[in-house]
Design a protein around this motif. Structure first.
Motif, PDB file in Angstrom:
ATOM      1  N   ALA A 109      27.206 106.902  -9.922  1.00 33.55           N
ATOM      2  CA  ALA A 109      26.914 106.204 -11.178  1.00 33.55           C
ATOM      3  C   ALA A 109      25.469 106.481 -11.567  1.00 33.55           C
ATOM      4  N   THR A 110      25.174 106.349 -12.848  1.00 33.37           N
ATOM      5  CA  THR A 110      23.811 106.515 -13.330  1.00 33.37           C
ATOM      6  C   THR A 110      23.328 105.215 -13.953  1.00 33.37           C
ATOM      7  N   GLY A 111      22.029 104.987 -13.884  1.00 35.83           N
ATOM      8  CA  GLY A 111      21.417 103.803 -14.467  1.00 35.83           C
ATOM      9  C   GLY A 111      20.038 103.594 -13.885  1.00 35.83           C
ATOM     10  N   LYS A 112      19.226 102.781 -14.560  1.00 32.39           N
ATOM     11  CA  LYS A 112      17.862 102.518 -14.113  1.00 32.39           C
ATOM     12  C   LYS A 112      17.076 103.821 -13.943  1.00 32.39           C
ATOM     13  N   ASN A 113      17.453 104.856 -14.705  1.00 31.67           N
ATOM     14  CA  ASN A 113      16.812 106.172 -14.637  1.00 31.67           C
ATOM     15  C   ASN A 113      16.962 106.801 -13.256  1.00 31.67           C
ATOM     16  N   ARG A 114      18.068 106.466 -12.574  1.00 28.92           N
ATOM     17  CA  ARG A 114      18.364 107.027 -11.258  1.00 28.92           C
ATOM     18  C   ARG A 114      19.849 107.384 -11.185  1.00 28.92           C
ATOM     19  N   GLY A 161      28.967 109.653   2.282  1.00 32.49           N
ATOM     20  CA  GLY A 161      30.216 110.174   2.792  1.00 32.49           C
ATOM     21  C   GLY A 161      30.480 109.862   4.250  1.00 32.49           C
ATOM     22  N   ALA A 162      29.433 109.501   5.000  1.00 30.28           N
ATOM     23  CA  ALA A 162      29.589 109.252   6.430  1.00 30.28           C
ATOM     24  C   ALA A 162      29.544 107.771   6.795  1.00 30.28           C
ATOM     25  N   ASP A 163      29.007 106.924   5.895  1.00 32.08           N
ATOM     26  CA  ASP A 163      28.845 105.503   6.200  1.00 32.08           C
ATOM     27  C   ASP A 163      29.226 104.700   4.969  1.00 32.08           C
ATOM     28  N   GLN A 164      30.340 103.987   5.018  1.00 31.26           N
ATOM     29  CA  GLN A 164      30.825 103.257   3.853  1.00 31.26           C
ATOM     30  C   GLN A 164      30.008 102.004   3.548  1.00 31.26           C
ATOM     31  N   ASP A 165      29.045 101.679   4.388  1.00 35.47           N
ATOM     32  CA  ASP A 165      28.214 100.496   4.154  1.00 35.47           C
ATOM     33  C   ASP A 165      26.866 100.847   3.531  1.00 35.47           C
ATOM     34  N   ILE A 166      26.711 102.083   3.064  1.00 38.44           N
ATOM     35  CA  ILE A 166      25.441 102.528   2.491  1.00 38.44           C
ATOM     36  C   ILE A 166      25.652 102.984   1.058  1.00 38.44           C
ATOM     37  N   VAL A 167      24.749 102.567   0.175  1.00 35.21           N
ATOM     38  CA  VAL A 167      24.647 103.114  -1.179  1.00 35.21           C
ATOM     39  C   VAL A 167      23.303 103.814  -1.273  1.00 35.21           C
ATOM     40  N   ARG A 168      23.323 105.088  -1.639  1.00 35.14           N
ATOM     41  CA  ARG A 168      22.095 105.866  -1.759  1.00 35.14           C
ATOM     42  C   ARG A 168      21.706 106.001  -3.230  1.00 35.14           C
ATOM     43  N   PHE A 169      20.436 106.338  -3.463  1.00 38.64           N
ATOM     44  CA  PHE A 169      19.975 106.518  -4.837  1.00 38.64           C
ATOM     45  C   PHE A 169      18.884 107.569  -4.877  1.00 38.64           C
ATOM     46  N   SER A 170      18.686 108.139  -6.043  1.00 40.55           N
ATOM     47  CA  SER A 170      17.704 109.205  -6.211  1.00 40.55           C
ATOM     48  C   SER A 170      16.335 108.635  -6.564  1.00 40.55           C
ATOM     49  N   GLN A 171      15.357 109.522  -6.567  1.00 41.59           N
ATOM     50  CA  GLN A 171      14.074 109.192  -7.165  1.00 41.59           C
ATOM     51  C   GLN A 171      14.284 109.038  -8.673  1.00 41.59           C
ATOM     52  N   GLY A 217      14.186 118.764 -10.791  1.00 40.36           N
ATOM     53  CA  GLY A 217      15.575 118.630 -10.384  1.00 40.36           C
ATOM     54  C   GLY A 217      15.811 117.277  -9.738  1.00 40.36           C
ATOM     55  N   LEU A 218      17.068 117.015  -9.412  1.00 40.95           N
ATOM     56  CA  LEU A 218      17.409 115.761  -8.745  1.00 40.95           C
ATOM     57  C   LEU A 218      16.714 115.694  -7.394  1.00 40.95           C
ATOM     58  N   GLU A 219      16.007 114.588  -7.148  1.00 46.59           N
ATOM     59  CA  GLU A 219      15.252 114.406  -5.910  1.00 46.59           C
ATOM     60  C   GLU A 219      15.869 113.257  -5.119  1.00 46.59           C
ATOM     61  N   VAL A 220      16.280 113.531  -3.900  1.00 46.94           N
ATOM     62  CA  VAL A 220      16.823 112.503  -3.024  1.00 46.94           C
ATOM     63  C   VAL A 220      16.142 112.585  -1.665  1.00 46.94           C
ATOM     64  N   ALA A 221      16.055 111.455  -1.013  1.00 46.51           N
ATOM     65  CA  ALA A 221      15.448 111.378   0.314  1.00 46.51           C
ATOM     66  C   ALA A 221      16.280 110.426   1.162  1.00 46.51           C
ATOM     67  N   PRO A 222      16.402 110.677   2.454  1.00 43.25           N
ATOM     68  CA  PRO A 222      17.212 109.793   3.318  1.00 43.25           C
ATOM     69  C   PRO A 222      16.740 108.346   3.313  1.00 43.25           C
TER      70      PRO A 222
END
Length: 204
Positions: free
Chosen positions: A29-34, A40-50, A57-62
């Motif tokens: 999903a997109t929103g909040k400018n992210r 894919g490995a942990d269903q209890d985690i939601v990740r987000f971009s910078q 380009g799209l910037e992501v960090a663990p």
């Protein structure tokens, strides 16, 4: 070349988090400018971009992640409504808010709140049924169609059309210039809900 020489030699200057591969799930999903996405490995985690920025380009960090309580099943859908990022699981709904951390990961004066459980007895089984309206998010669950309003209260609004609960909703769309939502199905009756008057009908 002259323009390139004016840019930063390394994007991590100032302690910016390093871009590294992260596990990508099938929910986005997109929103909040992210960009928000499931893991894919942990269903209890939601990740987000910078924060998204022109020229980058799209910037992501663990480190950029929100951990949910294990209760509720798999993450089925994500949606941003107002200041809230809503996480739909099989039979639970969570939300968190805030602007998110700074690019260096600092959450001293910003960040996301801890995920809050909105409801523990209903979730979303049909991501294509989620639609943002003036009154909130409508979605289909195993118990029928519900409304998550802007105060984060969940209300069952699908009682008048329970007869059609076995149908698969392929898309939900707000009608232009009308206070109506159409739930397109692949068989049977397509449903229409007027959220101004709170009335259901079938749609041709």
């Amino acid at each position: 070349d002259a323009d390139l020489q004016k840019q930063e030699p390394v994007y991590t200057n100032g302690g910016i988090l390093s871009n590294d591969p992260t596990s990508l799930g099938n929910v986005l999903a997109t929103g909040k400018n992210r960009i928000f996405f499931s893991d894919g490995a942990d269903q209890d985690i939601v990740r987000f971009s910078q924060p998204l920025a022109e020229g980058y380009g799209l910037e992501v960090a663990p480190e950029l992640m929100v951990r949910l309580d294990p209760f509720g099943g798999a993450v089925r859908a994500l949606h941003v409504m107002d200041d809230n990022t809503v996480v739909f699981r099989d039979y639970a709904i969570y939300s968190f808010n805030g602007a998110g951390p700074l690019p260096n990961g600092d959450i001293t004066n910003s960040g996301f709140s801890n995920p809050e459980l909105i409801t523990s007895d209903v979730g979303c089984v049909d991501p294509s049924s989620i639609v943002l309206t003036a009154v909130g998010l409508m979605f289909n669950s195993t118990k029928g169609i519900y409304l998550l309003d802007r105060s984060r209260s969940v209300t069952y609004i699908g009682a008048p059309v329970e007869l059609y609960n076995s149908q698969t909703i392929r898309r939900a769309t707000v009608m232009p210039n009308r206070s109506q939502v159409v739930f397109l199905t692949d068989s049977g009756k397509t449903l229409l809900f007027d959220f101004l008057f709170g009335q259901w009908s079938t749609f041709t």
